[in-house]
Scaffold this motif. Sequence first.
Motif, mmCIF file in Angstrom:
data_model
loop_
_atom_site.group_PDB
_atom_site.id
_atom_site.type_symbol
_atom_site.label_atom_id
_atom_site.label_comp_id
_atom_site.label_asym_id
_atom_site.label_seq_id
_atom_site.Cartn_x
_atom_site.Cartn_y
_atom_site.Cartn_z
ATOM 1 N N LEU A 153 -13.712 -18.791 9.987
ATOM 2 C CA LEU A 153 -13.787 -20.169 10.463
ATOM 3 C C LEU A 153 -13.272 -20.235 11.898
ATOM 4 N N SER A 154 -13.822 -21.123 12.690
ATOM 5 C CA SER A 154 -13.509 -21.140 14.120
ATOM 6 C C SER A 154 -12.097 -21.593 14.463
ATOM 7 N N GLN A 202 2.310 -36.610 16.320
ATOM 8 C CA GLN A 202 1.726 -35.820 15.241
ATOM 9 C C GLN A 202 0.893 -34.709 15.867
ATOM 10 N N VAL A 203 1.511 -33.579 16.140
ATOM 11 C CA VAL A 203 0.835 -32.442 16.739
ATOM 12 C C VAL A 203 0.639 -31.398 15.656
ATOM 13 N N SER A 204 -0.567 -30.906 15.556
ATOM 14 C CA SER A 204 -0.884 -29.923 14.533
ATOM 15 C C SER A 204 -0.839 -28.528 15.155
ATOM 16 N N GLY A 205 -0.082 -27.641 14.526
ATOM 17 C CA GLY A 205 0.023 -26.271 15.018
ATOM 18 C C GLY A 205 -1.207 -25.461 14.679
ATOM 19 N N PRO A 206 -1.259 -24.233 15.166
ATOM 20 C CA PRO A 206 -2.394 -23.360 14.844
ATOM 21 C C PRO A 206 -2.507 -23.150 13.336
ATOM 22 N N VAL A 207 -3.730 -23.060 12.863
ATOM 23 C CA VAL A 207 -4.003 -22.891 11.439
ATOM 24 C C VAL A 207 -3.860 -21.418 11.068
ATOM 25 N N VAL A 208 -3.090 -21.153 10.025
ATOM 26 C CA VAL A 208 -2.936 -19.800 9.492
ATOM 27 C C VAL A 208 -3.128 -19.834 7.982
ATOM 28 N N TYR A 209 -3.410 -18.682 7.436
ATOM 29 C CA TYR A 209 -3.494 -18.502 5.988
ATOM 30 C C TYR A 209 -2.500 -17.429 5.595
ATOM 31 N N GLY A 210 -1.915 -17.572 4.444
ATOM 32 C CA GLY A 210 -0.969 -16.588 3.946
ATOM 33 C C GLY A 210 -1.671 -15.569 3.081
ATOM 34 N N PHE A 211 -1.111 -14.376 3.043
ATOM 35 C CA PHE A 211 -1.603 -13.331 2.146
ATOM 36 C C PHE A 211 -0.393 -12.660 1.530
ATOM 37 N N GLN A 212 -0.387 -12.566 0.215
ATOM 38 C CA GLN A 212 0.715 -11.914 -0.474
ATOM 39 C C GLN A 212 0.184 -11.081 -1.619
ATOM 40 N N ARG A 213 0.769 -9.935 -1.772
ATOM 41 C CA ARG A 213 0.419 -9.018 -2.847
ATOM 42 C C ARG A 213 1.501 -9.152 -3.909
ATOM 43 N N LEU A 214 1.121 -9.676 -5.061
ATOM 44 C CA LEU A 214 2.097 -9.995 -6.105
ATOM 45 C C LEU A 214 2.079 -8.991 -7.253
ATOM 46 N N VAL A 215 1.761 -7.743 -6.943
ATOM 47 C CA VAL A 215 1.772 -6.672 -7.938
ATOM 48 C C VAL A 215 3.224 -6.301 -8.218
ATOM 49 N N ARG A 216 3.613 -6.263 -9.440
ATOM 50 C CA ARG A 216 4.983 -5.964 -9.874
ATOM 51 C C ARG A 216 6.003 -6.949 -9.311
ATOM 52 N N VAL A 217 5.606 -8.191 -9.168
ATOM 53 C CA VAL A 217 6.517 -9.250 -8.720
ATOM 54 C C VAL A 217 6.688 -10.208 -9.888
ATOM 55 N N SER A 218 7.921 -10.513 -10.237
ATOM 56 C CA SER A 218 8.176 -11.391 -11.374
ATOM 57 C C SER A 218 7.611 -12.791 -11.109
ATOM 58 N N THR A 219 7.298 -13.485 -12.174
ATOM 59 C CA THR A 219 6.762 -14.846 -12.030
ATOM 60 C C THR A 219 7.788 -15.774 -11.398
ATOM 61 N N ALA A 220 9.070 -15.481 -11.562
ATOM 62 C CA ALA A 220 10.116 -16.299 -10.941
ATOM 63 C C ALA A 220 10.160 -16.079 -9.427
ATOM 64 N N ARG A 221 9.826 -14.892 -8.967
ATOM 65 C CA ARG A 221 9.882 -14.561 -7.531
ATOM 66 C C ARG A 221 8.658 -15.066 -6.766
ATOM 67 N N GLN A 222 7.542 -15.255 -7.439
ATOM 68 C CA GLN A 222 6.303 -15.646 -6.762
ATOM 69 C C GLN A 222 6.429 -16.953 -5.980
ATOM 70 N N PRO A 223 6.986 -18.026 -6.551
ATOM 71 C CA PRO A 223 7.139 -19.259 -5.757
ATOM 72 C C PRO A 223 8.090 -19.077 -4.568
ATOM 73 N N ALA A 224 9.062 -18.189 -4.710
ATOM 74 C CA ALA A 224 9.994 -17.937 -3.601
ATOM 75 C C ALA A 224 9.265 -17.285 -2.432
ATOM 76 N N LEU A 225 8.340 -16.369 -2.719
ATOM 77 C CA LEU A 225 7.570 -15.736 -1.650
ATOM 78 C C LEU A 225 6.661 -16.745 -0.961
ATOM 79 N N THR A 226 6.041 -17.606 -1.743
ATOM 80 C CA THR A 226 5.204 -18.647 -1.153
ATOM 81 C C THR A 226 6.066 -19.590 -0.317
ATOM 82 N N GLY A 227 7.242 -19.923 -0.802
ATOM 83 C CA GLY A 227 8.165 -20.760 -0.039
ATOM 84 C C GLY A 227 8.579 -20.113 1.265
ATOM 85 N N LEU A 228 8.705 -18.788 1.266
ATOM 86 C CA LEU A 228 9.024 -18.050 2.480
ATOM 87 C C LEU A 228 7.914 -18.232 3.522
ATOM 88 N N LEU A 229 6.677 -18.168 3.075
ATOM 89 C CA LEU A 229 5.541 -18.388 3.981
ATOM 90 C C LEU A 229 5.564 -19.807 4.545
#
Length: 145
Positions: A74-75, A9-36
């Motif tokens: 955060l460190s 059980q090795v934990s990789g480096p911690v990252v946070y996602g950032f997405q700009r969802l302006v003019r993105v359909s509600t159906a596409r939003q989960p797909a972008l998060t899934g991409l991350l």
Amino acid sequence: MEPLTEHRQVSGPVVYGFQRLVRVSTARQPALTGLLVEYCRHHELRLSGVCSERATSAGPSSAAFTGLLDVLALSDVYGVVAPAMSHVGPKAIAAERERHIAAAGSCLPWIRRPRPQHPSASPGAPVRRRPAAIRALGTESRGPR
């Protein structure tokens, strides 16, 4: 004998996602998060959260981006992942945000990089590509036949 790293059980480096969802359909939003999520899984990064910006009038210091900067302080945070450069904001805003991310000591890999334009290609002209030579790895060169 010690088990291989893949079996621990090795934990990789911690990252946070950032997405700009302006003019993105509600159906596409989960797909972008899934991409991350998929990108992080493939690159052995631990996605700890996703900051999403939905307002068109959001400037460089929107609530979502301010929250992102807070977690980057955060460190144990390695960096930020974004689906594409456009998700950080329009060019002027994105440039300022990239400076803030770099000042926080974080990296910002793009999942989809901009495609380079061939200098002699005009916009709209068909691009002709030559097939790449295929070479089998691990084989010896035997010379011409």
